[in-house]
Design an enzyme around this catalytic site. Structure first.
Site, PDB file in Angstrom:
ATOM      1  N   SER A 114       0.826  -1.213   0.000  1.00 19.83           N
ATOM      2  CA  SER A 114       0.000   0.000   0.000  1.00 19.83           C
ATOM      3  C   SER A 114       0.859   1.261   0.000  1.00 19.83           C
ATOM      4  O   SER A 114       2.004   1.251   0.468  1.00 19.83           O
ATOM      5  CB  SER A 114      -0.912   0.020   1.225  1.00 19.83           C
ATOM      6  OG  SER A 114      -1.655  -1.175   1.306  1.00 19.83           O
TER       7      SER A 114
HETATM    8  N1  SAH Z   1      -0.690  -4.833   3.998  1.00 19.33           N
HETATM    9  C1  SAH Z   1      -0.076  -5.190   2.745  1.00 19.33           C
HETATM   10  C2  SAH Z   1      -0.985  -4.877   1.597  1.00 19.33           C
HETATM   11  C3  SAH Z   1      -1.127  -6.068   0.753  1.00 19.33           C
HETATM   12  S1  SAH Z   1      -2.286  -6.002  -0.570  1.00 19.33           S
HETATM   13  C4  SAH Z   1       1.290  -4.546   2.607  1.00 19.33           C
HETATM   14  O1  SAH Z   1       1.599  -3.650   3.393  1.00 19.33           O
HETATM   15  O2  SAH Z   1       2.069  -4.970   1.763  1.00 19.33           O
HETATM   16  C5  SAH Z   1      -3.550  -7.066   0.018  1.00 19.33           C
HETATM   17  C6  SAH Z   1      -3.163  -8.482   0.346  1.00 19.33           C
HETATM   18  O3  SAH Z   1      -4.358  -9.140   0.771  1.00 19.33           O
HETATM   19  C7  SAH Z   1      -2.625  -9.299  -0.828  1.00 19.33           C
HETATM   20  O4  SAH Z   1      -1.390  -9.835  -0.494  1.00 19.33           O
HETATM   21  C8  SAH Z   1      -3.681 -10.397  -1.010  1.00 19.33           C
HETATM   22  O5  SAH Z   1      -3.148 -11.633  -1.424  1.00 19.33           O
HETATM   23  C9  SAH Z   1      -4.299 -10.479   0.372  1.00 19.33           C
HETATM   24  N2  SAH Z   1      -5.639 -11.086   0.406  1.00 19.33           N
HETATM   25  C10 SAH Z   1      -6.648 -10.958  -0.484  1.00 19.33           C
HETATM   26  N3  SAH Z   1      -7.705 -11.705  -0.120  1.00 19.33           N
HETATM   27  C11 SAH Z   1      -7.371 -12.307   1.049  1.00 19.33           C
HETATM   28  C12 SAH Z   1      -8.041 -13.230   1.921  1.00 19.33           C
HETATM   29  N4  SAH Z   1      -9.275 -13.673   1.676  1.00 19.33           N
HETATM   30  N5  SAH Z   1      -7.376 -13.631   3.032  1.00 19.33           N
HETATM   31  C13 SAH Z   1      -6.106 -13.220   3.302  1.00 19.33           C
HETATM   32  N6  SAH Z   1      -5.428 -12.364   2.511  1.00 19.33           N
HETATM   33  C14 SAH Z   1      -6.042 -11.912   1.396  1.00 19.33           C
END
Ligand code: SAH
Length: 215
Positions: A62
């Site tokens: 993000s």
């Molecule tokens: N907080 C992260 C942002 C990652 S983007 C950072 O700082 O890098 C969102 C993430 O959510 C992705 O890695 C995606 O694979 C995950 N995601 C999406 N659906 C999900 C689910 N049902 N359960 C767990 N993770 C999920």
């Protein structure tokens, strides 16, 4: 040699303080966690710019401001337990660990969970990374004082509401009827032996969607 700390300080001044995220501890965390170690090497030089960046599998780390804003909105105090849905790179996880929260973070993509866990460990951030479908929350360590969802939700899962402690608070990007997503803060307030929820809306935002099931 490149001094990442000066880039991180500039990021805080120009992107975060400038947009009115002012909580001193959040700013300190954003200055102190080496964001360039949470992005693929090819993007390391861009790690402190005002943008989300790709981390593989069409997922992103993000934008710095969004991480700071959500962390401030979480209003967490040292020692509280936090469930994070969507570990991704582990950067948000590291910010929460820096603030001395007890962090449980769920990621659905196996190799992202593994990489994030290894990275956090190597950098001495204390957090539990779990592989699974975050829509189900993680009952084993519930209730959580705080829940933070870092992928866009179509709806608020009943499991999150149940696993949130009474008096707790969750922050998430929720799809809204007018299109796009908006940050929502939902407080769980004890009320006559049960509880009620109080909502407050914040910034419009753009997160990758929550996807069903673990892979
Ligand atoms: N907080 C992260 C942002 C990652 S983007 C950072 O700082 O890098 C969102 C993430 O959510 C992705 O890695 C995606 O694979 C995950 N995601 C999406 N659906 C999900 C689910 N049902 N359960 C767990 N993770 C999920």
């Amino acid at each position: 040699m490149w001094n990442w700390r000066s880039d991180a300080s500039e990021m805080v001044e120009l992107q975060i303080l400038a947009r009115n995220v002012c909580s001193p501890r959040v700013l300190e965390a954003m200055r102190s966690v080496p964001r360039h170690l949470f992005v693929p090497e090819a993007y390391a030089a861009d790690a402190y710019i005002d943008r989300p960046l790709p981390i593989g599998s069409c997922q992103t780390i993000s934008q710095p401001y969004m991480v700071a804003k959500m962390t401030e909105l979480l209003q967490a105090e040292e020692g509280m337990s936090v469930l994070e849905i969507g570990t991704g790179s582990g950067y948000q996880t590291a910010i929460l660990a820096y603030l001395k929260l007890r962090v449980y973070s769920i990621e659905r993509i196996g190799y992202l969970a593994k990489d994030a866990a290894e990275r956090l460990k190597a950098l001495n951030f204390d957090a539990k990374v779990l592989h699974g479908d975050g829509r189900e929350g993680y009952p084993d360590f519930a209730p959580y004082d705080r829940i933070i969802v870092t992928a866009a939700a179509e709806r608020i899962e009943p499991t999150w509401e149940e696993q949130l402690a009474s008096g707790g608070r969750m922050i998430l990007p929720l799809n809204v009827a007018t299109g796009g997503q908006r940050l929502l803060a939902r407080n769980k307030i004890p009320s006559e032996g049960t509880w009620r929820f109080e909502d407050k809306w914040y910034d419009y935002c753009r997160f990758v969607p929550i996807v069903e099931g673990a892979s």
